[in-house]
Scaffold this active site. Sequence first.
Site, PDB file in Angstrom:
ATOM      1  N   TYR A 106       0.848  -1.187   0.000  1.00 17.49           N
ATOM      2  CA  TYR A 106       0.000   0.000   0.000  1.00 17.49           C
ATOM      3  C   TYR A 106       0.886   1.241   0.000  1.00 17.49           C
ATOM      4  O   TYR A 106       1.956   1.257   0.617  1.00 17.49           O
ATOM      5  CB  TYR A 106      -0.877   0.040   1.262  1.00 17.49           C
ATOM      6  CG  TYR A 106      -2.045  -0.897   1.255  1.00 17.49           C
ATOM      7  CD1 TYR A 106      -3.293  -0.484   0.807  1.00 17.49           C
ATOM      8  CD2 TYR A 106      -1.924  -2.197   1.735  1.00 17.49           C
ATOM      9  CE1 TYR A 106      -4.380  -1.336   0.825  1.00 17.49           C
ATOM     10  CE2 TYR A 106      -3.006  -3.062   1.754  1.00 17.49           C
ATOM     11  CZ  TYR A 106      -4.232  -2.624   1.303  1.00 17.49           C
ATOM     12  OH  TYR A 106      -5.303  -3.471   1.328  1.00 17.49           O
ATOM     13  N   TYR A 145      -0.666  -9.357   1.318  1.00 18.33           N
ATOM     14  CA  TYR A 145       0.367  -8.695   2.117  1.00 18.33           C
ATOM     15  C   TYR A 145       0.325  -9.158   3.576  1.00 18.33           C
ATOM     16  O   TYR A 145      -0.711  -9.561   4.086  1.00 18.33           O
ATOM     17  CB  TYR A 145       0.262  -7.172   2.002  1.00 18.33           C
ATOM     18  CG  TYR A 145      -0.778  -6.516   2.874  1.00 18.33           C
ATOM     19  CD1 TYR A 145      -0.413  -5.963   4.096  1.00 18.33           C
ATOM     20  CD2 TYR A 145      -2.107  -6.458   2.494  1.00 18.33           C
ATOM     21  CE1 TYR A 145      -1.359  -5.367   4.904  1.00 18.33           C
ATOM     22  CE2 TYR A 145      -3.062  -5.858   3.296  1.00 18.33           C
ATOM     23  CZ  TYR A 145      -2.676  -5.318   4.498  1.00 18.33           C
ATOM     24  OH  TYR A 145      -3.611  -4.739   5.299  1.00 18.33           O
ATOM     25  N   ARG A 155      -2.927 -11.277   4.577  1.00 22.26           N
ATOM     26  CA  ARG A 155      -4.276 -10.985   4.089  1.00 22.26           C
ATOM     27  C   ARG A 155      -4.451 -11.575   2.687  1.00 22.26           C
ATOM     28  O   ARG A 155      -3.582 -11.397   1.831  1.00 22.26           O
ATOM     29  CB  ARG A 155      -4.522  -9.469   3.988  1.00 22.26           C
ATOM     30  CG  ARG A 155      -4.520  -8.658   5.275  1.00 22.26           C
ATOM     31  CD  ARG A 155      -5.617  -9.016   6.265  1.00 22.26           C
ATOM     32  NE  ARG A 155      -6.889  -9.508   5.738  1.00 22.26           N
ATOM     33  CZ  ARG A 155      -7.860  -8.784   5.170  1.00 22.26           C
ATOM     34  NH1 ARG A 155      -7.724  -7.488   5.038  1.00 22.26           N
ATOM     35  NH2 ARG A 155      -8.977  -9.329   4.740  1.00 22.26           N
ATOM     36  N   HIS A 158      -7.139  -8.408  -1.808  1.00 19.01           N
ATOM     37  CA  HIS A 158      -8.485  -7.832  -1.691  1.00 19.01           C
ATOM     38  C   HIS A 158      -8.489  -6.394  -2.186  1.00 19.01           C
ATOM     39  O   HIS A 158      -7.447  -5.734  -2.243  1.00 19.01           O
ATOM     40  CB  HIS A 158      -8.976  -7.884  -0.242  1.00 19.01           C
ATOM     41  CG  HIS A 158      -8.120  -7.103   0.708  1.00 19.01           C
ATOM     42  ND1 HIS A 158      -6.966  -7.617   1.255  1.00 19.01           N
ATOM     43  CD2 HIS A 158      -8.220  -5.838   1.179  1.00 19.01           C
ATOM     44  CE1 HIS A 158      -6.410  -6.706   2.035  1.00 19.01           C
ATOM     45  NE2 HIS A 158      -7.146  -5.609   2.005  1.00 19.01           N
ATOM     46  N   HIS A 160     -10.635  -2.852  -1.247  1.00 19.94           N
ATOM     47  CA  HIS A 160     -11.590  -2.217  -0.336  1.00 19.94           C
ATOM     48  C   HIS A 160     -12.652  -1.462  -1.136  1.00 19.94           C
ATOM     49  O   HIS A 160     -12.319  -0.760  -2.103  1.00 19.94           O
ATOM     50  CB  HIS A 160     -10.876  -1.218   0.575  1.00 19.94           C
ATOM     51  CG  HIS A 160      -9.917  -1.850   1.531  1.00 19.94           C
ATOM     52  ND1 HIS A 160     -10.269  -2.253   2.799  1.00 19.94           N
ATOM     53  CD2 HIS A 160      -8.597  -2.148   1.408  1.00 19.94           C
ATOM     54  CE1 HIS A 160      -9.227  -2.766   3.415  1.00 19.94           C
ATOM     55  NE2 HIS A 160      -8.187  -2.719   2.589  1.00 19.94           N
TER      56      HIS A 160
END
Lengths: 235, 196
Positions: A106, A145, A155, A158, A160
């Site tokens: 991110y 990640y 995780r 995905h 969001h």
Amino acid sequence: MTNNPYRPRDWHSHPPSIYPDYKSTVLRNPKKPLIPIRQSLTEITGPVYGHDAVGPLDHDLTKNAAKNGEPIGERIIVTGRVLDEDGRPVPNTLIEIWQANAAGRYIHVKEVHDAPLDPNFLGAGRFMTDESGQYRFITIKPGSYPWGNHVNAWRPAHIHFSLFGQAFATRLVTQMYFEGDPTFAYDPIFNSIPDEAARQRLVANFSMDLTEPEWAHAYVFDIVLRGRHATPMED
Amino acid sequence: MTTLKQTPSQTLGPFFAYGLTPEQYGYAHRGIAGNTLAVPGVPGEHVRIEGRIFDGAGAPIDDAMIEIWQADTDGNYADADRDEAGSTAAFSGFGRCGSDDDGGFWFVTIKPGAIGDGLAPHIGVIVQARGILNHAFTRIYFADEADANGADPVLKSVPENRRNTMIAARSEAPAGPVYRFDIHMQGDDETVFFDV
């Protein structure tokens, strides 16, 4: 114009507020019972955004932050419809998305995962649904990640999603996952949803029909928001 | 009887800022809403709302997002499809703020008018953060509206000793009135949250 109130949140579909396997839930959610209230205009109205709130590249995450080329990774189409519980389309509603890049990184300033940033990828986009509730994003498939919840915690990949729907009451923030992810069984955020069928509603399915030749795989993710009661608010 | 099941809620996680509150860290991306709702000239009493958000151990939550939704000074929402009166003011009524390292957040807005139905002036609030799987609904009421607050059916439905968690205290600062609204997710002072 209808001002019927919205049906309640379906607590068989949503996770419990405190789910100890996801450690951050323990101190950050109410312990006292939620207090039921009759919906007023505050709940059945909501922010209105015109189509000018969405720029021409906002839906294309492969272009909306590009500096000197395209981002690295697998280009994908993410598309679907926003519907209510009665199957009615939710038109003209704003969807905001954000995600990690192909390396699972991110861009947030406090993110420390040892994976490269991509100079051509921010990872944020938005779309206004059309009259049939349809949306369509172009992006890069995010990587998995690691996070600090437990040893070797990863995780599932995905994206969001944040939606308003037609009212303050229908707000929904969720995460879209990808069919076949090997880490589902180990992820406490995904598994905080107790019902298997409900969990599967967060998993986007690959669609060969919508995949575009020589260009990009397509994934389909439909979103269902709270519907309205059949009767108006009482005076 | 419904035909489709609701999509489950999930946390917005720790890294939403570059998408939802990009101005907070100076990202180039443009947010759809910030924490300044009222520019000079918007009718009504211009006020600042500020507070901090805390977890059950009393620690500040530094990765929360607070959203507010409110009527204009005449008690009308900027949603003409659903609020018959509809706001005509140049005022969207929606604001968003990410919390800082001290759990702090603030909004520059106007004090809303009463919307009717016997409800005292108030602001709808949605609280989200890493670790919050289902966003929490609460409301901000105003301490200088004691009579209206005393008659408000929502406040009256809340145990008396918890009502103050939703009532923002007013103070006068050089730049104008300030309302203080802290959010406690748990503990003795746990904020009242609604099943909307």
